[in-house]
Write an enzyme that holds these catalytic residues in place. Structure first.
Site, PDB file in Angstrom:
ATOM      1  N   SER A  84       0.845  -1.191   0.000  1.00 22.99           N
ATOM      2  CA  SER A  84       0.000   0.000   0.000  1.00 22.99           C
ATOM      3  C   SER A  84       0.882   1.243   0.000  1.00 22.99           C
ATOM      4  O   SER A  84       1.974   1.230   0.570  1.00 22.99           O
ATOM      5  CB  SER A  84      -0.916   0.000   1.230  1.00 22.99           C
ATOM      6  OG  SER A  84      -1.840   1.061   1.157  1.00 22.99           O
ATOM      7  N   ASP A  85       0.419   2.287  -0.636  1.00 25.07           N
ATOM      8  CA  ASP A  85       1.129   3.559  -0.639  1.00 25.07           C
ATOM      9  C   ASP A  85       0.101   4.672  -0.745  1.00 25.07           C
ATOM     10  O   ASP A  85      -0.993   4.468  -1.290  1.00 25.07           O
ATOM     11  CB  ASP A  85       2.118   3.645  -1.796  1.00 25.07           C
ATOM     12  CG  ASP A  85       3.102   4.786  -1.604  1.00 25.07           C
ATOM     13  OD1 ASP A  85       4.024   4.614  -0.785  1.00 25.07           O
ATOM     14  OD2 ASP A  85       2.931   5.840  -2.230  1.00 25.07           O
ATOM     15  N   GLN A  86       0.455   5.849  -0.229  1.00 22.34           N
ATOM     16  CA  GLN A  86      -0.507   6.944  -0.191  1.00 22.34           C
ATOM     17  C   GLN A  86       0.163   8.281  -0.473  1.00 22.34           C
ATOM     18  O   GLN A  86       1.287   8.515  -0.030  1.00 22.34           O
ATOM     19  CB  GLN A  86      -1.169   6.996   1.187  1.00 22.34           C
ATOM     20  CG  GLN A  86      -2.260   8.048   1.307  1.00 22.34           C
ATOM     21  CD  GLN A  86      -2.854   8.060   2.697  1.00 22.34           C
ATOM     22  OE1 GLN A  86      -2.198   8.438   3.656  1.00 22.34           O
ATOM     23  NE2 GLN A  86      -4.093   7.611   2.798  1.00 22.34           N
TER      24      GLN A  86
ATOM     25  N   GLY B 266      -2.903   3.659  -2.918  1.00 21.53           N
ATOM     26  CA  GLY B 266      -2.711   2.521  -3.802  1.00 21.53           C
ATOM     27  C   GLY B 266      -2.712   1.247  -2.982  1.00 21.53           C
ATOM     28  O   GLY B 266      -2.160   1.202  -1.884  1.00 21.53           O
TER      29      GLY B 266
END
Length: 195
Positions: free
Chosen positions: A71-73, A108
């Protein structure tokens, strides 16, 4: 080595670990080492999906028969990506910029089956409208929470909620960094039904 069909969270974030624990799954967490530099002209939603998948793939060699979650933000204000402020001055400047405006968080999410190389990737947006904030309010908030490692300079899971006029999105967990509703759908697609 990971046992067959283990679940691995590709993250060092304590917030993502806490969120994943809500699903009652047994999992391990490891920090992936990847280059998070945006590509020239890369839209935020593409950036977060690419980085989420890169994080999952970075651990695939160590976990050849696992479901790996990446996950990424990023936070976006007026088409500009807001990074993690890193210090008090930058946090105050960032929140001053956000005052009275809407920030869109793109998170993401990737679920990689490292055994089959099947991958599911998505972007889960979430909108935050900030109240009009006075400088003294911003300083008090920053001094209280020290949100120096949070995109957008706030922690919505605690006092940061007081900064907002409204929140809009399909999954409030996306704002904290791991969209559990979409992850549950991805897990179901992979044969892991919850509850």
């Amino acid at each position: 080595m990971t046992s067959r069909n283990a679940i691995v969270l590709a993250s060092s974030s304590p917030y993502r670990r806490e969120l994943l624990e809500k699903l009652g799954l047994s999992f391990t967490a490891e920090s992936p080492e990847i280059d998070e530099t945006p590509r020239p002209g890369e839209p935020p939603y593409e950036l977060v999906m690419r980085l989420a998948e890169s994080k999952a793939r970075a651990l695939a060699g160590c976990h050849p028969a696992a479901f790996i979650i990446g996950s990424d933000q990023v936070a976006v204000l007026d088409n500009l990506v807001l990074g993690k402020p890193g210090n008090r001055e930058n946090a105050i400047a960032q929140l001053s910029q956000c005052s009275g405006k809407t920030v869109v968080f793109h998170t993401g999410l990737c679920l990689l089956n490292s055994e089959t190389d099947n991958v599911q990737v998505d972007d889960v947006p979430f909108e935050v409208k900030f109240r009009k904030l006075m400088p003294a309010q911003i300083e008090r908030y920053v001094d209280a929470e020290k949100p120096f490692h949070s995109a957008g300079s706030f922690k919505a899971e605690s006092l940061g909620i007081a900064l907002f006029e409204y929140l809009r999105g399909d999954d409030p967990n996306a704002l904290i960094g791991l969209p559990l509703i979409r992850l549950t759908q991805m897990l179901s697609n992979a044969g892991i039904d919850l509850p």
